[in-house]
Design a protein around this motif. Structure first.
Motif, PDB file in Angstrom:
ATOM      1  N   THR A 112      86.233 -45.728-116.233  1.00  0.00           N
ATOM      2  CA  THR A 112      85.105 -45.090-115.547  1.00  0.00           C
ATOM      3  C   THR A 112      85.463 -43.696-115.045  1.00  0.00           C
ATOM      4  OG1 THR A 112      85.774 -46.189-113.497  1.00  0.00           O
ATOM      5  CG2 THR A 112      84.102 -47.292-114.826  1.00  0.00           C
TER       6      THR A 112
ATOM      7  N   VAL B 109      87.472 -39.917-121.614  1.00  0.00           N
ATOM      8  CA  VAL B 109      86.905 -40.918-120.713  1.00  0.00           C
ATOM      9  C   VAL B 109      87.852 -42.112-120.707  1.00  0.00           C
ATOM     10  CG1 VAL B 109      84.927 -42.368-120.161  1.00  0.00           C
ATOM     11  CG2 VAL B 109      84.573 -40.140-121.269  1.00  0.00           C
TER      12      VAL B 109
ATOM     13  N   HIS C 150      78.173 -38.838-119.665  1.00  0.00           N
ATOM     14  CA  HIS C 150      78.854 -40.143-119.800  1.00  0.00           C
ATOM     15  C   HIS C 150      78.402 -41.057-118.663  1.00  0.00           C
ATOM     16  CE1 HIS C 150      81.504 -38.519-122.904  1.00  0.00           C
ATOM     17  NE2 HIS C 150      81.637 -37.451-122.151  1.00  0.00           N
TER      18      HIS C 150
ATOM     19  N   ILE D 256      86.624 -39.649-115.967  1.00  0.00           N
ATOM     20  CA  ILE D 256      86.698 -38.579-116.948  1.00  0.00           C
ATOM     21  C   ILE D 256      87.854 -37.660-116.570  1.00  0.00           C
ATOM     22  CG2 ILE D 256      85.525 -36.591-117.974  1.00  0.00           C
ATOM     23  CD1 ILE D 256      82.868 -37.993-117.298  1.00  0.00           C
TER      24      ILE D 256
ATOM     25  N   HIS E 166      90.595 -49.591-118.356  1.00  0.00           N
ATOM     26  CA  HIS E 166      90.282 -48.920-119.624  1.00  0.00           C
ATOM     27  C   HIS E 166      90.555 -49.900-120.762  1.00  0.00           C
ATOM     28  CE1 HIS E 166      89.947 -45.763-122.583  1.00  0.00           C
ATOM     29  NE2 HIS E 166      91.171 -45.985-123.021  1.00  0.00           N
TER      30      HIS E 166
ATOM     31  N   ALA F 189      80.771 -43.437-116.661  1.00  0.00           N
ATOM     32  CA  ALA F 189      81.796 -42.898-115.746  1.00  0.00           C
ATOM     33  C   ALA F 189      81.208 -42.616-114.376  1.00  0.00           C
ATOM     34  CB  ALA F 189      82.397 -41.626-116.323  1.00  0.00           C
TER      35      ALA F 189
ATOM     36  N   VAL G  17      85.126 -37.695-111.933  1.00  0.00           N
ATOM     37  CA  VAL G  17      85.715 -36.668-112.802  1.00  0.00           C
ATOM     38  C   VAL G  17      86.964 -36.125-112.135  1.00  0.00           C
ATOM     39  CG1 VAL G  17      85.391 -34.446-113.947  1.00  0.00           C
ATOM     40  CG2 VAL G  17      83.460 -36.028-113.722  1.00  0.00           C
TER      41      VAL G  17
END
Length: 346
Positions: A94, A91, A117, A96, A151, A120, A123
């Motif tokens: 936000t 992760v 999650h 994955i 991040h 997030a 993906v």
């Protein structure tokens, strides 16, 4: 009745393996600390073959959150299908990132990962890293599809777009370490800065960092991250080829896998386009300075290949080298390790 066995902390992993083999380990509950030296391992019945200190009954045991395998099983996935689902993921802000390879029904897996999650919203299926600018190959699997994020690791903020610039989650410990090894006002040259992977933690620690990045997209985030982390005053961002930078440094970071290659190296120790990466690093590193060299090395050639190349380059430059720490950062690919050498160069 919720039972648990009390075992010494140092023995916990081995006891879990024994309990699993005996078929009595209850992985639906979390491990609980019993006292300073022992833990409680949840069991479904009294073990008959596994050693333990005592058997206890737990009040209000804490249940484990469901994992991806649990969610897919609940949604009707077969054992064979679940075996093809991602076994690990990261992760990043936000977003994955996962390796899907031959995973069936990717969108369903993506939705399950988003359920796991809540922080997030997107993906991505992760492919390789291509080209001179190390550009990522990713595709949206589920969610909003927003690949830009911020991040945070150990207080350092990284703004980036994961569809445009690379980010290696497995380098987390090395990024944090670089913020710990530098001294305040130490002069650092980061030759392959990217979005500030190593430069930002070092600048936040008070070092004066010259961060060089060739990819304009990564450079844009590098400059943005200097502002975001409040270190613009001691982080000098340079767009260009690190082999052309003149910056006297107490410490040089060579965070590129082929840093010891430096392109096609001729007998004189230079490549066709100018000085090799190691030659440039040594040109900038003061006597007694520290060099951090990253390399991707086949397991069979650890540690001989990176060390011999480093020693040969230093000898070519008339410098002496003392190799200190040798670290494995992570697996780079099958049979290949991402490693780092720390060396003092006089």
């Amino acid at each position: 009745m919720d039972l648990a066995v009390v075992v010494p902390k140092p023995d916990s992993e081995a006891r879990i393996a024994d309990l699993e083999a005996e078929g009595v380990y209850d992985d639906a509950r979390k491990i609980r600390e019993h006292d300073a030296d022992r833990v409680e391992l949840p069991v479904s019945d009294r073990p008959r073959e596994t050693d333990f200190d005592r058997l206890v009954e737990q009040d209000d045991p804490e249940l484990r959150a469901p994992g991806l395998d649990d969610l897919l099983r609940e949604r009707g996935w077969s054992d064979a299908e679940r075996d093809r689902a991602p076994s690990s993921w990261a992760v990043v802000g936000t977003v994955i990132l996962a390796d899907f390879t031959d995973c069936p029904r990717r969108a369903e897996v993506g939705d399950a990962l988003l359920d796991l999650h809540s922080e997030a919203d997107t993906v991505l299926a992760r492919g390789g890293i291509d080209g001179e600018h190390r550009e990522p190959d990713v595709s949206v699997v589920a969610g909003e599809g927003d690949t830009e994020t911020v991040h945070t690791e150990h207080g350092t903020q990284y703004a980036l777009d994961l569809s445009r610039v690379m980010f290696a989650p497995g380098n987390k410990a090395e990024r944090a370490r670089m913020g710990e090894v530098v001294a305040e006002d130490e002069r650092v040259l980061d030759m392959f800065a990217g979005v500030g992977y190593f430069a930002l933690p070092m600048a936040r620690a008070g070092a004066r960092v010259t961060a060089v990045e060739k990819n304009p997209e990564s450079f844009r985030y590098l400059a943005e991250n200097a502002q975001l982390n409040g270190v613009s005053g001691n982080l000098d961002c340079v767009l260009g080829d690190c082999r052309e930078v003149d910056s006297e440094a107490d410490r040089v970071v060579m965070g590129y896998y082929d840093a010891l290659g430096g392109g096609p190296v001729a007998e004189a120790g230079t490549s066709e386009g100018g000085p090799g990466y190691l030659d440039a690093a040594l040109d900038n590193l003061v006597s007694g300075g520290v060099l951090h060299v990253h390399s991707a090395v086949p397991e069979a050639e650890l540690w001989e290949r990176p060390e011999s190349r480093l020693r040969a380059g230093c000898e070519r430059a008339g410098r002496t080298v003392e190799i200190g720490a040798r670290r494995r950062v992570k697996s780079h690919s099958a049979g290949v390790e991402h490693v780092v050498l720390d060396a003092r160069v006089d």
